[in-house]
Design a protein around this motif. Structure first.
Motif, mmCIF file in Angstrom:
data_model
loop_
_atom_site.group_PDB
_atom_site.id
_atom_site.type_symbol
_atom_site.label_atom_id
_atom_site.label_comp_id
_atom_site.label_asym_id
_atom_site.label_seq_id
_atom_site.Cartn_x
_atom_site.Cartn_y
_atom_site.Cartn_z
ATOM 1 N N GLY A 1 46.549 26.039 41.695
ATOM 2 C CA GLY A 1 44.976 26.848 41.938
ATOM 3 C C GLY A 1 45.739 27.873 41.979
ATOM 4 O O GLY A 1 44.901 28.565 42.106
ATOM 5 N N ILE A 2 47.064 28.067 42.787
ATOM 6 C CA ILE A 2 46.861 29.683 42.487
ATOM 7 C C ILE A 2 46.916 30.681 41.656
ATOM 8 O O ILE A 2 46.149 31.731 41.168
ATOM 9 N N LEU A 3 48.071 29.748 40.425
ATOM 10 C CA LEU A 3 47.888 30.648 39.430
ATOM 11 C C LEU A 3 46.695 30.704 38.524
ATOM 12 O O LEU A 3 46.799 32.020 38.197
ATOM 13 N N ASP A 4 46.269 29.383 39.161
ATOM 14 C CA ASP A 4 44.404 29.585 38.352
ATOM 15 C C ASP A 4 43.975 30.870 38.731
ATOM 16 O O ASP A 4 43.210 31.298 37.778
ATOM 17 N N ALA A 5 43.963 31.139 39.960
ATOM 18 C CA ALA A 5 43.101 32.193 40.577
ATOM 19 C C ALA A 5 43.350 33.496 40.240
ATOM 20 O O ALA A 5 43.290 34.746 39.595
ATOM 21 N N MET A 6 45.387 33.411 39.581
ATOM 22 C CA MET A 6 45.710 34.717 39.799
ATOM 23 C C MET A 6 45.630 35.463 37.928
ATOM 24 O O MET A 6 44.808 36.670 37.844
#
Length: 308
Positions: free
Chosen positions: A285-290
């Motif tokens: 989720g964090i990588l997708d947002a980044m």
């Protein structure tokens, strides 16, 4: 009867006369020769007089033999030379005796020196043996000292390339304590394999090394200080990996992505540590947002995560 006596006397007188007739020329000749020899040969005269002086009654009737001054001087010189030679021989004999006594005294002195040296060596050996025994007893009665000796022997038996990295994880005082208990060859080989700065610090402390008890105190104090520093660092280091993972898992993905992108500019290693600490769903989720906010930085972070 008287005629017979007269005839006997006449025969006796005629016999004596015949004896004198033959002896007088002989006696005269002998006397003449003696007189001539006495006159012309002083040595013969003196010899004759000396011989006459040996006859008990005749010695009172003949004169004393005349001594030749030259002969007397020569005889005196001979007597003096003989006396001097006798004195020289006596002195030589005394000197030889003194030399023999001196040689004997030197030999006795040499023997005494050797005995004294032997006794001194025995005394030194006994003292050394007593000292070694006392030191060994002291080590045997001190379990800590024995443990240090055994530990030093263990590192000395290892190859220097293996012993040096292990010992570099100790404190400087602990390394000094162990190296002091080793032989010089082992100590030199291990120092050669250490980091130059560490080896220099240890060498300087080895130069000023004191008694084993002082080394033990210094080593124990350094260990206490190191453990206390480690505890203090752990207490002030903040959250551990589990706490960090739980924190970012509870945050919204967009907020976590913004925070990590900002942190990446300061310390990329910390960002990688945080992403490794969270679970897979939170990380994705964090990588997708980044990637939506900064696709290039997100790709770099992902690449580092895959190679880490």
């Amino acid at each position: 009867m008287a005629e017979k006596d007269f005839e006997l006397e006449k025969e006796s007188a005629g016999g004596f006369e015949r004896f004198l007739f033959f002896m007088i020329p002989i006696i005269f000749t002998v006397v003449l020769i003696g007189v001539l020899l006495a006159l012309f040969n002083m040595d013969v005269r003196n010899n004759m007089l000396e011989f006459a002086h040996k006859i008990p009654i005749v010695k009172n009737l003949v004169p004393e033999p005349v001594k030749d001054p030259e002969k007397t001087k020569l005889q005196d010189a001979k007597d003096q030379v003989k006396s001097a030679n006798a004195t020289i021989e006596e002195l030589k004999s005394k000197l030889a005796t003194k030399d023999a006594d001196l040689k004997k005294a030197k030999e006795e002195q040499t023997q005494q020196d050797q005995k004294l040296k032997s006794v001194q060596e025995q005394l030194d050996s006994a003292q050394k043996s007593a000292t070694d025994t006392a030191q060994q007893n002291a080590v045997d009665t001190d379990p800590y000292e024995k443990q240090i000796k055994d530990l030093a022997k263990m590192y000395a038996d290892m190859s220097p390339s293996k012993a040096a990295p292990i010992m570099q994880n100790m404190t400087t005082d602990e390394m000094v304590q162990l190296l002091s208990a080793m032989k010089n060859d082992n100590r030199t080989a291990i120092l050669a394999k250490m980091d130059p700065k560490v080896a220099a610090d240890v060498s300087m402390k080895l130069k000023d090394a004191v008694s084993s008890s002082d080394l033990a105190i210094a080593a124990l104090q350094s260990r206490i200080d190191k453990d206390a520093g480690a505890k203090k660092e752990a207490s002030t280091s903040g959250l551990d990996k589990n706490q960090i993972g739980q924190t970012f898992a509870a945050m919204p993905a967009n907020s976590a992505a913004d925070l990590l992108l900002s942190t990446y500019k300061i310390s990329p290693e910390k960002v990688l540590t945080i992403l490794n600490a969270v679970n897979d769903s939170t990380r994705s989720g964090i990588l997708d947002a980044m990637s939506k906010k900064d696709a290039k930085t997100a790709a770099v972070i992902l690449n580092k995560l895959m190679t880490k």
